[in-house]
Scaffold this motif. Structure first.
Motif, PDB file in Angstrom:
ATOM      1  N   ARG A  99       0.834  -1.201   0.000  1.00  0.00           N
ATOM      2  CA  ARG A  99       0.000   0.000   0.000  1.00  0.00           C
ATOM      3  C   ARG A  99       0.871   1.255   0.000  1.00  0.00           C
ATOM      4  NH1 ARG A  99      -2.344  -0.409   4.725  1.00  0.00           N
ATOM      5  NH2 ARG A  99      -3.622  -2.138   4.041  1.00  0.00           N
ATOM      6  N   ARG A 116      -7.166   2.979  -6.929  1.00  0.00           N
ATOM      7  CA  ARG A 116      -8.154   2.013  -7.408  1.00  0.00           C
ATOM      8  C   ARG A 116      -8.982   1.408  -6.289  1.00  0.00           C
ATOM      9  NH1 ARG A 116      -5.982  -2.118 -11.603  1.00  0.00           N
ATOM     10  NH2 ARG A 116      -4.601  -2.720  -9.931  1.00  0.00           N
ATOM     11  N   PHE A 117      -8.494   1.557  -5.051  1.00  0.00           N
ATOM     12  CA  PHE A 117      -9.212   0.870  -3.972  1.00  0.00           C
ATOM     13  C   PHE A 117     -10.587   1.463  -3.730  1.00  0.00           C
ATOM     14  CE2 PHE A 117      -6.878   4.254  -1.917  1.00  0.00           C
ATOM     15  CZ  PHE A 117      -7.780   4.763  -1.001  1.00  0.00           C
ATOM     16  N   GLN A 118     -10.790   2.727  -4.217  1.00  0.00           N
ATOM     17  CA  GLN A 118     -12.069   3.359  -3.927  1.00  0.00           C
ATOM     18  C   GLN A 118     -13.184   2.937  -4.882  1.00  0.00           C
ATOM     19  OE1 GLN A 118     -10.736   7.374  -3.839  1.00  0.00           O
ATOM     20  NE2 GLN A 118     -10.621   7.412  -1.609  1.00  0.00           N
ATOM     21  N   ASN A 119     -12.835   2.374  -6.022  1.00  0.00           N
ATOM     22  CA  ASN A 119     -13.915   1.910  -6.894  1.00  0.00           C
ATOM     23  C   ASN A 119     -14.010   0.380  -6.913  1.00  0.00           C
ATOM     24  OD1 ASN A 119     -11.784   1.195  -8.449  1.00  0.00           O
ATOM     25  ND2 ASN A 119     -12.125   2.692 -10.051  1.00  0.00           N
ATOM     26  N   ARG A 120     -13.596  -0.236  -5.818  1.00  0.00           N
ATOM     27  CA  ARG A 120     -13.781  -1.683  -5.661  1.00  0.00           C
ATOM     28  C   ARG A 120     -14.829  -1.912  -4.582  1.00  0.00           C
ATOM     29  NH1 ARG A 120     -11.119  -1.206  -9.398  1.00  0.00           N
ATOM     30  NH2 ARG A 120      -9.336  -2.356 -10.175  1.00  0.00           N
ATOM     31  N   ARG A 121     -15.605  -2.956  -4.759  1.00  0.00           N
ATOM     32  CA  ARG A 121     -16.606  -3.272  -3.752  1.00  0.00           C
ATOM     33  C   ARG A 121     -16.255  -4.616  -3.120  1.00  0.00           C
ATOM     34  NH1 ARG A 121     -22.111  -3.260  -6.389  1.00  0.00           N
ATOM     35  NH2 ARG A 121     -21.542  -1.126  -6.848  1.00  0.00           N
ATOM     36  N   LYS A 122     -16.515  -4.740  -1.837  1.00  0.00           N
ATOM     37  CA  LYS A 122     -16.228  -6.016  -1.176  1.00  0.00           C
ATOM     38  C   LYS A 122     -17.507  -6.802  -1.034  1.00  0.00           C
ATOM     39  CE  LYS A 122     -12.018  -5.185   1.299  1.00  0.00           C
ATOM     40  NZ  LYS A 122     -11.476  -4.390   2.379  1.00  0.00           N
ATOM     41  N   ARG A 123     -17.412  -8.108  -1.265  1.00  0.00           N
ATOM     42  CA  ARG A 123     -18.576  -8.952  -1.056  1.00  0.00           C
ATOM     43  C   ARG A 123     -18.910  -8.987   0.421  1.00  0.00           C
ATOM     44  NH1 ARG A 123     -17.100 -14.075  -2.213  1.00  0.00           N
ATOM     45  NH2 ARG A 123     -15.552 -13.416  -3.735  1.00  0.00           N
ATOM     46  N   THR A 126     -16.781 -10.642   3.586  1.00  0.00           N
ATOM     47  CA  THR A 126     -15.351 -10.722   3.283  1.00  0.00           C
ATOM     48  C   THR A 126     -14.545 -10.397   4.539  1.00  0.00           C
ATOM     49  OG1 THR A 126     -15.800  -9.997   1.048  1.00  0.00           O
ATOM     50  CG2 THR A 126     -13.536  -9.841   1.777  1.00  0.00           C
TER      51      THR A 126
END
Ligand SMILES: [Zn+2]
Length: 438
Positions: A99, A116-123, A126
């Motif tokens: 990071r 990029r971490f801000q436009n990822r979604r976590k299931r 998780t």
């Protein structure tokens, strides 16, 4: 003795055997070595309708080390035991490093790179990678053992203490002072709530006793909310004083103790989120799973006069624990998770710039870093036989870390593969006895 696992030629698991019997089978050519760790032999014939003695896998999950044991419920025999060391901390460190390097790279004077971490979604559900890894390690080992011996049930320590035992009023008597099971649940609860410390002097790693904050002789209640833990000197000094009298010279601590006394510990389920996730995964394997509490484990262990080790805790998990256990000469395996290498292509310097050329291949001349090899060097200054983990080099001369130290520059043609790296290192013996927690 830890027993040797046996599978037949169709890889059907059979009853584990004594090491002496395994040696005989190997010597007479009736079997061959199938796996080194855990040691397993494969028979050269198929066995039809074998009579199997069912075994139970018992797991005591911990954040650093998980105890695993195989127990025969009918005979009380412990067949095999291991302590599995996780690499959760290392994963966290690696991710922190990555990071930092990425952030550094984005903020250098180069073209703009959006995070990029801000436009990822976590299931949903998780878990952080470090916790996920601990669960995966345990599931991996349960599955491996299921393939190597006849397993019919699983026991897992699910919670640190049994909340029902705390809530049922009928156990809130003098029972816990006389070493009954519920007393162990109360003690586990208090250890967690008061952070394994004496409430009056913060002493750690000393025997802690139950203390009534408002004493019984002055109509203090027996409820868990009125209980705390104190070291023996503090407990004796306090005697039958009320906490307000005892701590009148230390108002800061008094306020702290009173505030802590009011706040109930969060629900056990929240404290043990990882354990419940593990429970769900183990249940999905299709075998009956028994849950147990930490209080029950400790009760079982103390009643059978056993030491505090991770694997002995695992042996004592759950109500199914046989009344008399046969633990003769069991030497637990110490299994350490080391991962499967790095996916990073280039090593970085401290500024995040590539320090090496990109790694071409993970495997060099049929070997991979972490494989167990034997090298017989017949001539030259390095003459000798070396057995250990190999670290491959693209130039074809490897380093081997043996028990005596690292031997450098051993050419690949001297090396013979003993076992492929499977993400774990193994060591038998070197029993680590933990300091008592209570
Ligand atoms: Zn104290």
């Amino acid at each position: 003795m830890s027993q040797v696992f046996v599978v037949d030629s169709t890889k059907q698991p059979l009853n584990p055997v004594h090491p002496g019997r395994a040696r005989l089978l190997l010597r007479h050519g009736k079997a061959a070595v199938y796996r080194r760790c855990p040691f397993t032999i494969i028979l050269k014939r198929a066995v039809e309708q074998p009579s199997l003695h069912p075994l139970r896998i018992k797991v005591d999950p911990g954040s650093k080390t998980t105890g695993i044991a195989l127990v025969n419920d009918a005979s009380g025999e412990v067949v095999w035991a291991a302590e599995l060391t996780h690499r959760g901390e290392q994963i966290k460190r690696d991710l922190d490093k990555r990071r930092a390097a990425r952030r550094n790279r984005r903020q250098r004077k180069t073209r703009y790179r959006a995070p990029r971490f801000q436009n990822r979604r976590k299931r949903k559900g998780t878990l952080p990678p470090s916790l996920e890894n601990r669960i995966c390690n345990v599931v991996t080992w349960v599955c491996r053992l299921m393939r190597l011996c006849p397993i019919t049930a699983i026991s897992q320590e699910l919670v640190r203490f049994d909340t029902q035992a705390l809530e049922r009023p009928d156990i809130e008597g003098v029972e816990y002072q006389h070493g009954q099971l519920s007393g162990y649940e109360v003690k586990e609860y208090l250890l967690l709530k008061w952070n394994h410390r004496c409430a009056y002097c913060d002493a750690r790693e000393v025997p802690l006793e139950l203390d009534h904050i408002s004493p019984r002789s002055r109509n203090g209640s027996n409820r868990v909310s009125n209980l705390t833990l104190a070291c023996t000197p503090c407990n004796q000094r306090k005697s039958n004083q009320d906490v307000r009298e005892f701590l009148h010279e230390d108002p800061a601590r008094l306020a702290r103790v009173l505030a802590h006394m009011q706040a109930p510990l969060r629900d056990a389920a929240a404290v043990n989120a990882t354990r419940w996730a593990l429970y769900a995964r183990i249940r999905a394997l299709g075998l009956p799973v028994e849950g147990g509490s930490g209080g029950l484990t400790k009760y079982n262990r103390v009643m059978r006069r056993l030491d505090k080790t991770h694997w002995l805790d695992a042996v004592n998990v759950g109500r199914s624990t046989p009344a008399s256990l046969i633990i003769k000469d069991i030497v637990p395996w110490h299994i350490t998770a080391i991962g499967h290498g790095s996916r990073q292509m280039c090593r970085m310097d401290k500024y995040g710039f590539p320090r090496t050329g990109p790694k071409q291949h993970k495997r060099v001349r049929g070997f991979q870093t972490g494989d167990l090899v034997r090298a017989v060097v017949t001539s030259g200054t390095k003459q000798g036989t070396y057995v250990g983990k190999v670290a491959v080099r693209t130039r074809g001369s490897f380093n081997i870390s043996t028990t005596q130290g690292v031997v450098t520059d051993i050419h690949h043609r001297f090396c013979v593969l003993i076992a492929r790296s499977d993400g774990y290192t193994y060591q038998q013996g070197k029993e680590a006895v933990l300091p008592p927690t209570a």
